[in-house]
Scaffold this active site. Sequence first.
Site, PDB file in Angstrom:
ATOM      1  N   CYS A 171       3.524   1.569   2.665  1.00 27.89           N
ATOM      2  CA  CYS A 171       4.777   0.860   2.381  1.00 27.89           C
ATOM      3  C   CYS A 171       5.702   1.739   1.543  1.00 27.89           C
ATOM      4  CB  CYS A 171       4.492  -0.440   1.629  1.00 27.89           C
ATOM      5  SG  CYS A 171       3.405  -1.587   2.502  1.00 27.89           S
ATOM      6  N   ASP A 179      11.779  23.283 -31.804  1.00 26.44           N
ATOM      7  CA  ASP A 179      12.468  22.121 -32.356  1.00 26.44           C
ATOM      8  C   ASP A 179      13.963  22.316 -32.519  1.00 26.44           C
ATOM      9  OD1 ASP A 179      12.338  23.969 -34.534  1.00 26.44           O
ATOM     10  OD2 ASP A 179      12.778  22.301 -35.885  1.00 26.44           O
ATOM     11  N   CYS A 199       0.834  -1.197   0.000  1.00 28.68           N
ATOM     12  CA  CYS A 199       0.000   0.000   0.000  1.00 28.68           C
ATOM     13  C   CYS A 199       0.868   1.247   0.000  1.00 28.68           C
ATOM     14  CB  CYS A 199      -0.931   0.015   1.218  1.00 28.68           C
ATOM     15  SG  CYS A 199      -0.044   0.106   2.797  1.00 28.68           S
ATOM     16  N   ASP A 213       7.578  28.331 -31.531  1.00 27.25           N
ATOM     17  CA  ASP A 213       8.608  28.726 -32.479  1.00 27.25           C
ATOM     18  C   ASP A 213       8.007  28.623 -33.891  1.00 27.25           C
ATOM     19  OD1 ASP A 213      11.250  29.216 -33.556  1.00 27.25           O
ATOM     20  OD2 ASP A 213      11.296  27.083 -34.049  1.00 27.25           O
ATOM     21  N   ASP A 217      16.166  26.840 -29.392  1.00 25.59           N
ATOM     22  CA  ASP A 217      14.965  26.825 -28.563  1.00 25.59           C
ATOM     23  C   ASP A 217      15.223  26.185 -27.195  1.00 25.59           C
ATOM     24  OD1 ASP A 217      13.358  27.941 -30.589  1.00 25.59           O
ATOM     25  OD2 ASP A 217      13.083  25.975 -31.512  1.00 25.59           O
TER      26      ASP A 217
END
Length: 740
Positions: free
Chosen positions: A14, A630, A11, A430, A634
């Site tokens: 734990c 990309d 659980c 971008d 960036d």
Amino acid sequence: MQKYSVSGMMCAVCVSHVEKAVAAVDGVTSVTVSLLTHSMDVEGGSPKAIMAAVKAAGYKAVPDKGEGDAFADTQSPPLLKRFLLSLIFLVPLMYLSMGQMIGAQIPACMTGTDGAVWFLSAQLILTVPVCVIGGSFFVGGVRGVLNRSPGMDTLVSLGAAAAIGYGIFALTEVIIGTVTGDAARVDTYRHDVYFESAAMILTLITLGKWLEAKSKGRTTDALRSLADLAPKTAHVIRGGTEVSVPVSEVKEGDIFLVRPGERIPVDGIVTDGVSGVDESALTGESMPVDKSVGDTVSAATVSVSGVLYCRATHVGEDTTLSKIIRLVREAAATKAPLARLADKVAGIFAPVVTVIAIVTLAVWLIAGEDFRFALARSISVLVISCPCALGLATPVAVMVGSGVGARKGILFKSAAALENTGKVTTVILDKTGTLTEGAPSVSTIIPAEGVTRAELLSLACTLESGSAHPLARAVTALGEEEEIPIRSVENFTDTPGRGITAAVDGEQALAGNRAFAETCAEIPKAIREAAEEAANRGETPLFFVKGGVCLGILGVSDTVRPTAKDAIDSLHKMGLRTVLLTGDNPKTAAAVAKSVGIPEADVRAGVLPDGKESAVRESLADGMVAMVGDGINDAPALTRASVGIAIGAGADIAIDAADVVLMRSDPSDVAEAIALSKRVIRNIKQNLFWAFFYNVICIPVAAGVLYPTLGLVLNPMIASAAMSLSSLFVVTNALRLERK
């Protein structure tokens, strides 16, 4: 990062104890434990000390070597076996204990006052095997107490032990009554036992844990289906002969053959052949992508129409497929910010519930109820409380959400990224490679007065040959097409966001935007006007200067992606602000923004890489920001943003800096990622609400708060069933994410 497999956790309590134990190890800087995957990620510390700490906490950790089936269901088979074995003894036990109430026949030797001892002894004999079968609850419960880390096992074992203990007490009283001839004593305790409750509690909770384990296994179905896509063998060319070998034996640099209808075994580059490749397994894109010499292919994709010969570039754990699976697994192992409250509650859950159970027992005794009634209420409190639902509320939703995203080509790198994506209020995009195709071409060539087209192109192709910028590649592609010779250059310098300089034929030369060109040359009026006209058409004008004289411009156009406008419209419908951020000139940026529907007021052009990062930082003052890009330039902005979203076909550094990767390089997936995140957040909140609501409502009801007014009490067996169903509800609710 060290990875471990952890066993023995039942659980959220734990999980909390394992994390605390490992966090206390010298050198450990961070630790994350997942109840869903039974895994642990640790930064720092020695493996020996870490495993010792986990063992001291009452659990077992071993290094995860990535061997075998990572998605194999190892939990539900033993739980099902335990349940079926328990049922063998529970059925006759329930028949004995409840038979007389429903008019069933029981052996004559067990009826009446004289048969009471045999009646109760038979129940005890049937209860003991169930306790042995469910012995892990008692072992875990005792271990939790000894390690001062009580959890679900402790609560369950306390409830069952209390029921058995009182049953043995009642049996003792019946034996004494039988020996002394005290019939009243025998009749008082004959039906005053809880052997069947103890057995039922253990059996029902085992059933609940089995159902939970089966449901949790379904949360990895998306990943398991991805892993199953990878072919087991590959056709490799060795010594001029085609041989079939296991995929694990394919080495980087091997040439492999893929026929129509076959899956590509590893990542590679096409060296011969042409074919359409179905990449839907990785990107969710149903249309095949044409591949020819020089194109890259990925493992698990399918050659549809032709034969391909490829050179292996990434094998084993380095393939795109393996990276996707690893990213989703790691995301599921991390914790979302929403889980923090649940973690805090889980840390004190079992002790608080134990105290409530003791108080419940005392209050009812003080109120004048008999011990049997008070004990039943106390046991109900212990077995109805459910820390498991708290621990599973977040990770099951994250796992399912991450799997759904992976099938659609949307990769979330962490649970925090999955959660935060749905909270953004501003999306900054971008231009080149994000809203546009990122494969521009030269569309306008305008030499200055007295300069020939050949002279302009010769300088342009020579200068741009040393740059990797998409605009530079457009110029060099034209040079290759027209077979323009490249001259030697010296002192090449690339200034991101502005342009490049170099010495050509002993003279300083420059290529870049107008502002950069004007630093070393006067731009003729005709060239300025031509550049403005090109920009108004959506082209990017590149200025070329040599020896302090402007030789002319090249207009480079980059086609807007077909899905860009729909992507922006979707973001606007979600109430999000969109911003176009680019290093290109204002006119070109405005033309692109207008075509996709971004307001002119939200266009930021002529921005250098550090300016992109600054723009993101400024927007953060108004709320959470997603940056979509990309390129290498960036990366700072992607890192600064609340959520960095990288177009999958972009530079590796951009992907590394991002929190979310769009494998299809489709801007429409930005809106899809945000929408998926919102659904996951909503699902997590539903799960957390249920987990808290269940415990807050059910524990008082189990304690008997409704008894004085409504006469309503909760039987311990019903309480244990409710506890089991609570976790099952959380898991099945998360699985609803797969239906959308």
